[in-house]
Design a protein around this motif. Structure first.
Motif, PDB file in Angstrom:
ATOM      1  N   GLU A  28       0.812  -1.216   0.000  1.00 24.84           N
ATOM      2  CA  GLU A  28       0.000   0.000   0.000  1.00 24.84           C
ATOM      3  C   GLU A  28       0.853   1.276   0.000  1.00 24.84           C
ATOM      4  OE1 GLU A  28      -3.448   0.420   0.028  1.00 24.84           O
ATOM      5  OE2 GLU A  28      -3.514  -1.711  -0.460  1.00 24.84           O
ATOM      6  N   VAL A  29       2.138   1.129   0.310  1.00 21.05           N
ATOM      7  CA  VAL A  29       3.028   2.282   0.433  1.00 21.05           C
ATOM      8  C   VAL A  29       3.698   2.547  -0.915  1.00 21.05           C
ATOM      9  CG1 VAL A  29       4.974   3.253   1.700  1.00 21.05           C
ATOM     10  CG2 VAL A  29       3.446   1.644   2.836  1.00 21.05           C
ATOM     11  N   PRO A  30       3.437   3.707  -1.525  1.00 22.73           N
ATOM     12  CA  PRO A  30       4.020   4.007  -2.842  1.00 22.73           C
ATOM     13  C   PRO A  30       5.553   3.969  -2.854  1.00 22.73           C
ATOM     14  CG  PRO A  30       2.311   5.583  -2.320  1.00 22.73           C
ATOM     15  CD  PRO A  30       2.545   4.770  -1.078  1.00 22.73           C
ATOM     16  N   ALA A  31       6.191   4.425  -1.793  1.00 22.34           N
ATOM     17  CA  ALA A  31       7.655   4.433  -1.703  1.00 22.34           C
ATOM     18  C   ALA A  31       8.058   3.983  -0.299  1.00 22.34           C
ATOM     19  CB  ALA A  31       8.200   5.821  -1.990  1.00 22.34           C
ATOM     20  N   PRO A  32       8.257   2.661  -0.096  1.00 23.37           N
ATOM     21  CA  PRO A  32       8.639   2.174   1.227  1.00 23.37           C
ATOM     22  C   PRO A  32       9.972   2.757   1.691  1.00 23.37           C
ATOM     23  CG  PRO A  32       7.979   0.353  -0.190  1.00 23.37           C
ATOM     24  CD  PRO A  32       8.096   1.573  -1.055  1.00 23.37           C
ATOM     25  N   PHE A  33      10.130   2.882   2.993  1.00 18.93           N
ATOM     26  CA  PHE A  33      11.355   3.397   3.595  1.00 18.93           C
ATOM     27  C   PHE A  33      12.521   2.521   3.180  1.00 18.93           C
ATOM     28  CE2 PHE A  33      14.339   3.804   7.178  1.00 18.93           C
ATOM     29  CZ  PHE A  33      14.444   5.165   7.247  1.00 18.93           C
ATOM     30  N   PRO A  34      13.665   3.031   2.834  1.00 19.48           N
ATOM     31  CA  PRO A  34      14.112   4.412   2.866  1.00 19.48           C
ATOM     32  C   PRO A  34      14.027   5.135   1.517  1.00 19.48           C
ATOM     33  CG  PRO A  34      16.021   3.022   2.659  1.00 19.48           C
ATOM     34  CD  PRO A  34      14.804   2.119   2.672  1.00 19.48           C
ATOM     35  N   GLU A  35      13.256   4.640   0.561  1.00 15.24           N
ATOM     36  CA  GLU A  35      13.142   5.306  -0.734  1.00 15.24           C
ATOM     37  C   GLU A  35      12.689   6.752  -0.578  1.00 15.24           C
ATOM     38  OE1 GLU A  35      10.860   3.193  -3.662  1.00 15.24           O
ATOM     39  OE2 GLU A  35      11.651   1.276  -2.961  1.00 15.24           O
ATOM     40  N   GLU A  36      13.221   7.616  -1.390  1.00 17.32           N
ATOM     41  CA  GLU A  36      12.904   9.043  -1.419  1.00 17.32           C
ATOM     42  C   GLU A  36      13.252   9.773  -0.124  1.00 17.32           C
ATOM     43  OE1 GLU A  36       8.963   9.931  -2.761  1.00 17.32           O
ATOM     44  OE2 GLU A  36       9.079   8.526  -4.412  1.00 17.32           O
ATOM     45  N   ARG A  37      13.997   9.134   0.751  1.00 16.21           N
ATOM     46  CA  ARG A  37      14.347   9.767   2.016  1.00 16.21           C
ATOM     47  C   ARG A  37      15.193  11.004   1.766  1.00 16.21           C
ATOM     48  NH1 ARG A  37      18.739   7.946   5.983  1.00 16.21           N
ATOM     49  NH2 ARG A  37      18.611   9.657   7.438  1.00 16.21           N
ATOM     50  N   ALA A  38      14.815  12.096   2.407  1.00 16.13           N
ATOM     51  CA  ALA A  38      15.553  13.359   2.263  1.00 16.13           C
ATOM     52  C   ALA A  38      16.797  13.302   3.139  1.00 16.13           C
ATOM     53  CB  ALA A  38      14.669  14.525   2.672  1.00 16.13           C
ATOM     54  N   ASP A  50       3.165   9.741   1.529  1.00 14.90           N
ATOM     55  CA  ASP A  50       1.898   9.025   1.451  1.00 14.90           C
ATOM     56  C   ASP A  50       2.031   7.694   2.200  1.00 14.90           C
ATOM     57  OD1 ASP A  50      -0.693   8.345   0.724  1.00 14.90           O
ATOM     58  OD2 ASP A  50      -0.086   7.549  -1.229  1.00 14.90           O
ATOM     59  N   LYS A  51       1.292   7.550   3.307  1.00 15.19           N
ATOM     60  CA  LYS A  51       1.247   6.342   4.142  1.00 15.19           C
ATOM     61  C   LYS A  51       2.574   6.025   4.817  1.00 15.19           C
ATOM     62  CE  LYS A  51      -2.617   4.454   1.707  1.00 15.19           C
ATOM     63  NZ  LYS A  51      -3.337   3.288   1.286  1.00 15.19           N
ATOM     64  N   ARG A  52       3.408   7.064   5.058  1.00 18.95           N
ATOM     65  CA  ARG A  52       4.701   6.865   5.700  1.00 18.95           C
ATOM     66  C   ARG A  52       5.162   8.161   6.360  1.00 18.95           C
ATOM     67  NH1 ARG A  52       9.576   6.094   1.767  1.00 18.95           N
ATOM     68  NH2 ARG A  52      10.632   7.857   2.685  1.00 18.95           N
ATOM     69  N   LEU A  53       5.758   8.044   7.541  1.00 19.22           N
ATOM     70  CA  LEU A  53       6.370   9.174   8.239  1.00 19.22           C
ATOM     71  C   LEU A  53       7.829   8.843   8.498  1.00 19.22           C
ATOM     72  CD1 LEU A  53       3.646   9.880  10.956  1.00 19.22           C
ATOM     73  CD2 LEU A  53       4.066  11.196   8.874  1.00 19.22           C
ATOM     74  N   ASP A  54       8.743   9.711   8.078  1.00 18.70           N
ATOM     75  CA  ASP A  54      10.174   9.538   8.325  1.00 18.70           C
ATOM     76  C   ASP A  54      10.594  10.453   9.462  1.00 18.70           C
ATOM     77  OD1 ASP A  54      10.097   7.913   6.119  1.00 18.70           O
ATOM     78  OD2 ASP A  54      11.540   9.058   4.942  1.00 18.70           O
ATOM     79  N   PHE A  55      11.357   9.922  10.401  1.00 13.31           N
ATOM     80  CA  PHE A  55      11.867  10.673  11.538  1.00 13.31           C
ATOM     81  C   PHE A  55      13.385  10.688  11.466  1.00 13.31           C
ATOM     82  CE2 PHE A  55       7.787   9.067  12.793  1.00 13.31           C
ATOM     83  CZ  PHE A  55       7.225  10.091  13.523  1.00 13.31           C
ATOM     84  N   GLU A  56      13.969  11.853  11.655  1.00 17.46           N
ATOM     85  CA  GLU A  56      15.420  11.999  11.695  1.00 17.46           C
ATOM     86  C   GLU A  56      15.879  11.953  13.153  1.00 17.46           C
ATOM     87  OE1 GLU A  56      17.439  12.175   8.968  1.00 17.46           O
ATOM     88  OE2 GLU A  56      15.596  11.861   7.838  1.00 17.46           O
ATOM     89  N   SER A  57      17.112  11.518  13.377  1.00 20.52           N
ATOM     90  CA  SER A  57      17.673  11.411  14.715  1.00 20.52           C
ATOM     91  C   SER A  57      19.099  11.930  14.718  1.00 20.52           C
ATOM     92  CB  SER A  57      17.653   9.948  15.169  1.00 20.52           C
ATOM     93  OG  SER A  57      18.326   9.803  16.395  1.00 20.52           O
ATOM     94  N   ALA A  58      19.529  12.473  15.843  1.00 22.75           N
ATOM     95  CA  ALA A  58      20.908  12.947  15.965  1.00 22.75           C
ATOM     96  C   ALA A  58      21.868  11.773  16.116  1.00 22.75           C
ATOM     97  CB  ALA A  58      21.040  13.888  17.156  1.00 22.75           C
ATOM     98  N   GLY A  59      21.359  10.651  16.622  1.00 21.03           N
ATOM     99  CA  GLY A  59      22.199   9.469  16.806  1.00 21.03           C
ATOM    100  C   GLY A  59      22.310   8.663  15.529  1.00 21.03           C
ATOM    101  N   HIS A  60      23.508   8.128  15.269  1.00 26.36           N
ATOM    102  CA  HIS A  60      23.721   7.372  14.030  1.00 26.36           C
ATOM    103  C   HIS A  60      22.996   6.028  14.068  1.00 26.36           C
ATOM    104  CE1 HIS A  60      25.788   4.723  11.158  1.00 26.36           C
ATOM    105  NE2 HIS A  60      25.946   5.844  10.455  1.00 26.36           N
ATOM    106  N   THR A  61      23.371   5.150  14.973  1.00 27.75           N
ATOM    107  CA  THR A  61      22.758   3.830  15.077  1.00 27.75           C
ATOM    108  C   THR A  61      22.454   3.571  16.548  1.00 27.75           C
ATOM    109  OG1 THR A  61      24.047   3.069  13.191  1.00 27.75           O
ATOM    110  CG2 THR A  61      23.079   1.377  14.587  1.00 27.75           C
TER     111      THR A  61
END
Length: 71
Positions: A28-38, A50-61
């Motif tokens: 259902e997700v047009p571009a699953p994570f990490p595609e199109e990630r800014a 669309d149907k996805r929220l990306d969260f950025e973090s200061a920590g690497h892993t």
């Protein structure tokens, strides 16, 4: 008066400074994570797709904890 009905805690893996929440059905997700990630410097903490929220973090892993409440 509001009453707490449930509380949930979910642990997520953060890799390369990001994680995402998306529709459970990947088809259902047009571009699953990490595609199109800014991945540009100064990108927003939260980016909505669309149907996805990306969260950025200061920590690497690392592992992050998401907490939710149902009232």
């Amino acid at each position: 008066m509001a009453e707490l009905v449930a509380r949930e805690e979910v642990r997520v893996s953060v890799e390369f400074h990001a994680f995402a929440l998306q529709e459970e059905d990947d088809m259902e997700v047009p571009a699953p994570f990490p595609e199109e990630r800014a991945e540009v410097p100064g990108a927003d903490f939260l980016t909505a797709y669309d149907k996805r929220l990306d969260f950025e973090s200061a920590g690497h892993t690392h592992e992050a904890v998401l907490r939710g409440r149902l009232i």
